[in-house]
Scaffold this motif. Sequence first.
Motif, PDB file in Angstrom:
ATOM      1  N   ASN A   1      -9.709 -22.641  34.464  1.00 18.42           N
ATOM      2  CA  ASN A   1      -9.193 -21.663  33.504  1.00 18.42           C
ATOM      3  C   ASN A   1      -9.614 -20.221  33.810  1.00 18.42           C
ATOM      4  O   ASN A   1      -8.763 -19.393  34.168  1.00 18.42           O
ATOM      5  N   LEU A   2     -10.896 -19.909  33.678  1.00 22.20           N
ATOM      6  CA  LEU A   2     -11.309 -18.514  33.803  1.00 22.20           C
ATOM      7  C   LEU A   2     -11.029 -17.947  35.184  1.00 22.20           C
ATOM      8  O   LEU A   2     -10.459 -16.848  35.305  1.00 22.20           O
ATOM      9  N   GLY A   3     -11.433 -18.664  36.229  1.00 20.26           N
ATOM     10  CA  GLY A   3     -11.243 -18.149  37.584  1.00 20.26           C
ATOM     11  C   GLY A   3      -9.789 -17.856  37.898  1.00 20.26           C
ATOM     12  O   GLY A   3      -9.438 -16.715  38.266  1.00 20.26           O
ATOM     13  N   PRO A   4      -8.899 -18.841  37.771  1.00 19.98           N
ATOM     14  CA  PRO A   4      -7.485 -18.575  38.062  1.00 19.98           C
ATOM     15  C   PRO A   4      -6.869 -17.517  37.158  1.00 19.98           C
ATOM     16  O   PRO A   4      -6.052 -16.704  37.605  1.00 19.98           O
ATOM     17  N   THR A   5      -7.256 -17.511  35.877  1.00 20.41           N
ATOM     18  CA  THR A   5      -6.677 -16.547  34.936  1.00 20.41           C
ATOM     19  C   THR A   5      -6.999 -15.119  35.348  1.00 20.41           C
ATOM     20  O   THR A   5      -6.113 -14.244  35.361  1.00 20.41           O
ATOM     21  N   LEU A   6      -8.248 -14.852  35.710  1.00 26.39           N
ATOM     22  CA  LEU A   6      -8.624 -13.490  36.094  1.00 26.39           C
ATOM     23  C   LEU A   6      -8.129 -13.131  37.491  1.00 26.39           C
ATOM     24  O   LEU A   6      -7.628 -12.026  37.718  1.00 26.39           O
ATOM     25  N   ARG A   7      -8.248 -14.056  38.432  1.00 31.16           N
ATOM     26  CA  ARG A   7      -7.868 -13.735  39.816  1.00 31.16           C
ATOM     27  C   ARG A   7      -6.360 -13.598  39.985  1.00 31.16           C
ATOM     28  O   ARG A   7      -5.894 -12.968  40.949  1.00 31.16           O
ATOM     29  N   ASN A   8      -5.588 -14.144  39.070  1.00 24.73           N
ATOM     30  CA  ASN A   8      -4.127 -14.005  39.128  1.00 24.73           C
ATOM     31  C   ASN A   8      -3.609 -12.975  38.131  1.00 24.73           C
ATOM     32  O   ASN A   8      -2.431 -12.981  37.781  1.00 24.73           O
ATOM     33  N   SER A   9      -4.500 -12.088  37.691  1.00 23.74           N
ATOM     34  CA  SER A   9      -4.139 -11.061  36.715  1.00 23.74           C
ATOM     35  C   SER A   9      -4.218  -9.688  37.363  1.00 23.74           C
ATOM     36  O   SER A   9      -4.642  -9.556  38.515  1.00 23.74           O
ATOM     37  N   PRO A  10      -3.849  -8.631  36.642  1.00 28.09           N
ATOM     38  CA  PRO A  10      -4.027  -7.271  37.179  1.00 28.09           C
ATOM     39  C   PRO A  10      -5.493  -6.915  37.412  1.00 28.09           C
ATOM     40  O   PRO A  10      -5.780  -5.887  38.031  1.00 28.09           O
ATOM     41  N   TYR A  11      -6.413  -7.748  36.915  1.00 24.54           N
ATOM     42  CA  TYR A  11      -7.848  -7.494  37.059  1.00 24.54           C
ATOM     43  C   TYR A  11      -8.467  -8.458  38.068  1.00 24.54           C
ATOM     44  O   TYR A  11      -9.613  -8.884  37.933  1.00 24.54           O
TER      45      TYR A  11
ATOM     46  N   LYS B   1     -13.976 -26.412  22.003  1.00 24.60           N
ATOM     47  CA  LYS B   1     -13.082 -27.573  22.087  1.00 24.60           C
ATOM     48  C   LYS B   1     -12.392 -27.563  23.457  1.00 24.60           C
ATOM     49  O   LYS B   1     -11.984 -26.504  23.935  1.00 24.60           O
ATOM     50  N   SER B   2     -12.243 -28.707  24.067  1.00 28.27           N
ATOM     51  CA  SER B   2     -11.644 -28.754  25.406  1.00 28.27           C
ATOM     52  C   SER B   2     -10.223 -28.212  25.404  1.00 28.27           C
ATOM     53  O   SER B   2      -9.771 -27.625  26.394  1.00 28.27           O
ATOM     54  N   ALA B   3      -9.516 -28.372  24.298  1.00 32.81           N
ATOM     55  CA  ALA B   3      -8.147 -27.856  24.202  1.00 32.81           C
ATOM     56  C   ALA B   3      -8.129 -26.330  24.145  1.00 32.81           C
ATOM     57  O   ALA B   3      -7.059 -25.716  24.312  1.00 32.81           O
ATOM     58  N   MET B   4      -9.279 -25.718  23.942  1.00 28.22           N
ATOM     59  CA  MET B   4      -9.366 -24.258  23.826  1.00 28.22           C
ATOM     60  C   MET B   4      -9.823 -23.594  25.121  1.00 28.22           C
ATOM     61  O   MET B   4     -10.026 -22.378  25.163  1.00 28.22           O
ATOM     62  N   TYR B   5      -9.996 -24.375  26.188  1.00 32.17           N
ATOM     63  CA  TYR B   5     -10.480 -23.786  27.440  1.00 32.17           C
ATOM     64  C   TYR B   5      -9.565 -22.667  27.940  1.00 32.17           C
ATOM     65  O   TYR B   5     -10.030 -21.595  28.317  1.00 32.17           O
ATOM     66  N   GLN B   6      -8.264 -22.914  27.948  1.00 32.41           N
ATOM     67  CA  GLN B   6      -7.354 -21.871  28.430  1.00 32.41           C
ATOM     68  C   GLN B   6      -7.222 -20.720  27.438  1.00 32.41           C
ATOM     69  O   GLN B   6      -7.257 -19.548  27.851  1.00 32.41           O
ATOM     70  N   PRO B   7      -7.095 -20.975  26.131  1.00 25.31           N
ATOM     71  CA  PRO B   7      -7.081 -19.842  25.198  1.00 25.31           C
ATOM     72  C   PRO B   7      -8.337 -18.969  25.287  1.00 25.31           C
ATOM     73  O   PRO B   7      -8.252 -17.746  25.148  1.00 25.31           O
TER      74      PRO B   7
END
Length: 508
Positions: A279-289, A219-225
């Motif tokens: 979602n995925l790119g920014p989430t990982l690149r802005n994390s401790p990983y 679901k598009s609303a689930m992209y960030q989760p």
Amino acid sequence: MSIPLLGLLLSLLGLGTISAEDCLARDYGNNGTVCVCNADQCDTIARVQTLSEGSYLLYTSNMAGLRFQIDNGTFSELSTTSENRIIIDQDDSYQEILGWGGAFTDATGININSLSSGAKEKLMRSYFSEDGLEYSLCRVPIGGTDFSTHGYTYVDETEPDVELTTFALTDEDYQLKIPLIREAFNLTDNNLRLFASAWTAPKWMKLNGAYSGLLGFLKSAMYQPWANYFLKFLEAYDSENIPFWGITTGNEPSLGFFPIEIPSVAWTFTQMRIWIRTNLGPTLRNSPYSNITIMALDDQRIFLPWYIDGLFLNSDVRNYIDGIATHWYWDDIIPPSMLTTTHDTYPEKFLLATEACVGDGDDISVVLGSWSRGEQYVFSIIEYVNHWTTGWLDWNMALDETGGPTYINNNVDSPIIVNASADEFYKQPMYYGIGHFSKFVPRGSVKISCSQFASDVPTTAFKRPDGGVVVVILNQRDEEVPVVIADATRGEVNLNLSARSFTSVLYW
């Protein structure tokens, strides 16, 4: 020459001592043999020692029953009259090798844990230790796969948990994966890299409300989760002191377009491009990983290069992605030239073969001793590395005699088959096939130029980090084949490849 005698000779020559425990062969009548291992006995192969210049080592495995048989010799002067020449050019180099290995599936853990402590130790050493295949790169599923005993994720709530507050690793992680991964790290002196792949999202995140099946889109609303779910997994394993080198965007996005029972999430390249960019790119690149390696596709090479072209229409996505992961299952309908085309189009992105197995869809999933299945492995590895691929990974590292367990009856074969009732396991020719690479071509080796003289005797070559050269040859013929390995920096080696054999030649 016998292995003990060779060890003595090499020791006297100052070439290092080589010792190994012999294969206990068993023939099941399938045109080849297995090596039987138990708590008391298991064949081994010693770590390679550097040779003096002008000498070489020859390792042979064949359908007749040899397994890593060791011979040695010296180079002679170059000639120009011999046929079947394999010309090595150490100055003509290509991609760097990332590693070789398999996957820590639930089925792998179940089968390894079904053995006694002694047999279990020998199986793990067979893959990871310095007297085994020295695996260096392994895949870890994020949650369940078709090789689990049931479908599951880490947030299997009946109501949506968008904040992932109930996210938790399962018994499968704590009993079937984490302990074996820790042991593998110990056996490799922490010289093991891991990457993770997710098969399916929680049912409540998907349009079809199921782990698998037709039109299994997110679901598009689930992209960030869903991106947060990946991060939660890395955090959970980090808390167990298990680091990850890489992660893929998800296993086989093509599966979700069909009524197939394998757990999956369907992605068009347009949808995935949006998810990676937003979602995925920014989430990982802005994390401790932030330094984790991100690989796209994780699917068949029939999607090359057009699926990647679609992803990389956005420059941010291209920057987020480090490599391209491929599987081998449809290779008979798409040429390996697509790998080269993809490399030439995106030379900054590495290619990695992340899953392969045989037996899927066959009348008999497990064929004990099948030499032809071992040949399939070696042929594929040579083909992939000769077209810019940086490594090759098997699927399940250990299955039972039925090719399971798998809760959707997707039984397949494996390089090691476990017979828990007899407390023994069987090393298939596939095990030795991948071993002719993983044992002798360590991470950091570089593919170098190697000529071919016949399609049924494919060849490849590498330069190791210690300066050694490795030449791997597959003889698919039913007769012995004379060959000459010619290297202008050393001279030439005259060999007779035994019928239906894998050969690795090493020299410095």
